[in-house]
Each structure stands twice: as structure tokens, then as C-alpha cells.
Design a protein around this motif. Structure first.
Motif, PDB file in Angstrom:
ATOM      1  N   ASP A  76       0.860  -1.178   0.000  1.00  0.00           N
ATOM      2  CA  ASP A  76       0.000   0.000   0.000  1.00  0.00           C
ATOM      3  C   ASP A  76       0.904   1.239   0.000  1.00  0.00           C
ATOM      4  O   ASP A  76       1.614   1.484   0.963  1.00  0.00           O
ATOM      5  CB  ASP A  76      -0.868  -0.047   1.267  1.00  0.00           C
ATOM      6  N   VAL A  77       0.894   2.014  -1.066  1.00  0.00           N
ATOM      7  CA  VAL A  77       1.890   3.057  -1.288  1.00  0.00           C
ATOM      8  C   VAL A  77       2.009   4.036  -0.126  1.00  0.00           C
ATOM      9  O   VAL A  77       3.112   4.340   0.326  1.00  0.00           O
ATOM     10  CB  VAL A  77       1.672   3.780  -2.643  1.00  0.00           C
ATOM     11  N   ASP A  78       0.886   4.537   0.389  1.00  0.00           N
ATOM     12  CA  ASP A  78       0.985   5.553   1.429  1.00  0.00           C
ATOM     13  C   ASP A  78       1.424   4.979   2.771  1.00  0.00           C
ATOM     14  O   ASP A  78       2.057   5.662   3.568  1.00  0.00           O
ATOM     15  CB  ASP A  78      -0.315   6.346   1.565  1.00  0.00           C
ATOM     16  N   LYS A  79       1.122   3.709   3.016  1.00  0.00           N
ATOM     17  CA  LYS A  79       1.536   3.089   4.275  1.00  0.00           C
ATOM     18  C   LYS A  79       2.991   2.613   4.229  1.00  0.00           C
ATOM     19  O   LYS A  79       3.690   2.619   5.235  1.00  0.00           O
ATOM     20  CB  LYS A  79       0.611   1.921   4.615  1.00  0.00           C
ATOM     21  N   ASP A  80       3.453   2.200   3.047  1.00  0.00           N
ATOM     22  CA  ASP A  80       4.803   1.647   2.926  1.00  0.00           C
ATOM     23  C   ASP A  80       5.878   2.694   2.671  1.00  0.00           C
ATOM     24  O   ASP A  80       7.024   2.519   3.088  1.00  0.00           O
ATOM     25  CB  ASP A  80       4.845   0.599   1.811  1.00  0.00           C
ATOM     26  N   LEU A  81       5.539   3.775   1.996  1.00  0.00           N
ATOM     27  CA  LEU A  81       6.531   4.795   1.634  1.00  0.00           C
ATOM     28  C   LEU A  81       7.376   5.277   2.811  1.00  0.00           C
ATOM     29  O   LEU A  81       8.601   5.384   2.674  1.00  0.00           O
ATOM     30  CB  LEU A  81       5.815   5.976   0.969  1.00  0.00           C
ATOM     31  N   PRO A  82       6.776   5.547   3.978  1.00  0.00           N
ATOM     32  CA  PRO A  82       7.598   6.023   5.095  1.00  0.00           C
ATOM     33  C   PRO A  82       8.654   5.016   5.566  1.00  0.00           C
ATOM     34  O   PRO A  82       9.611   5.401   6.236  1.00  0.00           O
ATOM     35  CB  PRO A  82       6.565   6.274   6.207  1.00  0.00           C
ATOM     36  N   ARG A 102      -1.969  10.748  -0.519  1.00  0.00           N
ATOM     37  CA  ARG A 102      -1.428  10.706   0.855  1.00  0.00           C
ATOM     38  C   ARG A 102       0.088  10.493   0.831  1.00  0.00           C
ATOM     39  O   ARG A 102       0.814  11.079   1.633  1.00  0.00           O
ATOM     40  CB  ARG A 102      -2.118   9.606   1.670  1.00  0.00           C
ATOM     41  N   ALA A 103       0.574   9.667  -0.100  1.00  0.00           N
ATOM     42  CA  ALA A 103       2.016   9.427  -0.212  1.00  0.00           C
ATOM     43  C   ALA A 103       2.755  10.711  -0.581  1.00  0.00           C
ATOM     44  O   ALA A 103       3.797  11.032   0.000  1.00  0.00           O
ATOM     45  CB  ALA A 103       2.288   8.326  -1.242  1.00  0.00           C
ATOM     46  N   VAL A 104       2.212  11.450  -1.528  1.00  0.00           N
ATOM     47  CA  VAL A 104       2.828  12.717  -1.949  1.00  0.00           C
ATOM     48  C   VAL A 104       2.818  13.707  -0.784  1.00  0.00           C
ATOM     49  O   VAL A 104       3.821  14.381  -0.521  1.00  0.00           O
ATOM     50  CB  VAL A 104       2.110  13.290  -3.189  1.00  0.00           C
ATOM     51  N   GLU A 105       1.712  13.778  -0.076  1.00  0.00           N
ATOM     52  CA  GLU A 105       1.606  14.669   1.086  1.00  0.00           C
ATOM     53  C   GLU A 105       2.675  14.309   2.126  1.00  0.00           C
ATOM     54  O   GLU A 105       3.353  15.183   2.668  1.00  0.00           O
ATOM     55  CB  GLU A 105       0.208  14.518   1.688  1.00  0.00           C
ATOM     56  N   TRP A 106       2.851  12.999   2.383  1.00  0.00           N
ATOM     57  CA  TRP A 106       3.872  12.554   3.339  1.00  0.00           C
ATOM     58  C   TRP A 106       5.264  12.985   2.854  1.00  0.00           C
ATOM     59  O   TRP A 106       6.075  13.477   3.648  1.00  0.00           O
ATOM     60  CB  TRP A 106       3.819  11.029   3.532  1.00  0.00           C
ATOM     61  N   CYS A 107       5.533  12.807   1.559  1.00  0.00           N
ATOM     62  CA  CYS A 107       6.839  13.201   1.008  1.00  0.00           C
ATOM     63  C   CYS A 107       7.109  14.678   1.257  1.00  0.00           C
ATOM     64  O   CYS A 107       8.187  15.052   1.732  1.00  0.00           O
ATOM     65  CB  CYS A 107       6.893  12.916  -0.492  1.00  0.00           C
ATOM     66  N   LEU A 108       6.134  15.503   0.941  1.00  0.00           N
ATOM     67  CA  LEU A 108       6.316  16.949   1.080  1.00  0.00           C
ATOM     68  C   LEU A 108       6.494  17.360   2.536  1.00  0.00           C
ATOM     69  O   LEU A 108       7.281  18.251   2.842  1.00  0.00           O
ATOM     70  CB  LEU A 108       5.153  17.684   0.421  1.00  0.00           C
ATOM     71  N   GLU A 109       5.799  16.679   3.440  1.00  0.00           N
ATOM     72  CA  GLU A 109       5.928  16.976   4.871  1.00  0.00           C
ATOM     73  C   GLU A 109       7.262  16.502   5.449  1.00  0.00           C
ATOM     74  O   GLU A 109       7.682  16.966   6.506  1.00  0.00           O
ATOM     75  CB  GLU A 109       4.792  16.311   5.653  1.00  0.00           C
ATOM     76  N   ASN A 110       7.908  15.567   4.751  1.00  0.00           N
ATOM     77  CA  ASN A 110       9.134  14.968   5.272  1.00  0.00           C
ATOM     78  C   ASN A 110      10.361  15.269   4.419  1.00  0.00           C
ATOM     79  O   ASN A 110      11.356  14.532   4.464  1.00  0.00           O
ATOM     80  CB  ASN A 110       8.939  13.453   5.430  1.00  0.00           C
TER      81      ASN A 110
END
Length: 135
Positions: A76-82, A102-110
Motif C-alpha cells: 500500500d503506497v501511502d503506508k509503505d513509503l515512510p 497521501r504518499a505525496v503529502e507525506w513526502c512533502l511533509e518529510n
């Protein structure tokens, strides 16, 4: 260590567009990691999806491409990306569903860069599936 690029996909009908995606992604940094989606996960969320290759076969095929430095599995891309180590997330313009958002949002926040790599005109897995039905 250099800059690590991450891209994700199913890659069941590997074609020239995928190869060019890997080439363009690799040009963004020093190391390209390709995450291949787990076939069991695909079946769970899209029952009846017909896959040509197993997860292991898809991972093997992607690993033989010279631009690819490492192949990993994702569900699951958004759960695994971190959980992955990378600097740049390279994605296609069609990867827009809620999980990718959600994955893109996580990237930008991190502090991860997000790059959208354009599609290769005239080829897609959907086109190949349609073509194979006429043969």
C-alpha cells in the motif's frame, strides 16, 4: 551515498514506457529503487484482476533492467513509503488515487522531492491488454 530515487508500480505488462520511466527516474539521481506491488494485495483490493505474472516474476523482470539498482516489494503506497529510504519519489501522472495523494503529502511533509515523470505517448498496459483481446 548520493541521491536515491524511488518509483512504484505493478509492472505486469512490462513495456517500453516502463523502461523509459526507469531511465528518466534514474537520471534524477544516483540510485534507482523500484517497488513492485504485491500481487496478493492487488487481488485483495481489486478482486478478479487478472495478472499475467506472479509478484516474484515481475520483481525479477524489473531487476534485469539496467537502470534499476534495487527492487523491493510494496503493498500500500501511502503506508509503505515512510518505511523506505529515498530522496526523490518519481511517479507517473496517472498515479493519482487517494493512496498516492497521501504518499505525496507525506513526502512533502518529510522533505522528500516529488517528481512527476510524463507518460510515453502511444503505449500503456491498458492498450496492450486491449490489443491482446483482438489477437
Amino acid at each position: 551515498m548520493g541521491k536515491t530515487i524511488l518509483t512504484v508500480g505493478v509492472y505486469d505488462m512490462l513495456h517500453i514506457g516502463h523502461i523509459l520511466l526507469f531511465k528518466r527516474a534514474k537520471e534524477l539521481g544516483d540510485r534507482l529503487v523500484v517497488a513492485v506491488q504485491d500481487g496478493d494485495f492487488i487481488q485483495k483490493y481489486k478482486p478478479g484482476t487478472s495478472m499475467i505474472y506472479t509478484t516474484e516474476e515481475r520483481m525479477y523482470m524489473v531487476s534485469t533492467i539496467r537502470y534499476v539498482d534495487e527492487v523491493i516489494l510494496y503493498r500500500d503506497v501511502d503506508k509503505d513509503l515512510p518505511n523506505f529510504k529515498f530522496d526523490v519519489f518519481a511517479k507517473g501522472p496517472d498515479q493519482t488515487h487517494a493512496g498516492f495523494q497521501r504518499a505525496v503529502e507525506w513526502c512533502l511533509e518529510n522533505g522528500k522531492e516529488v517528481v512527476v515523470i510524463p507518460r510515453t505517448e502511444g503505449i500503456s498496459s491498458t492498450m496492450l491488454r486491449e490489443y491482446s483481446k483482438t489477437r
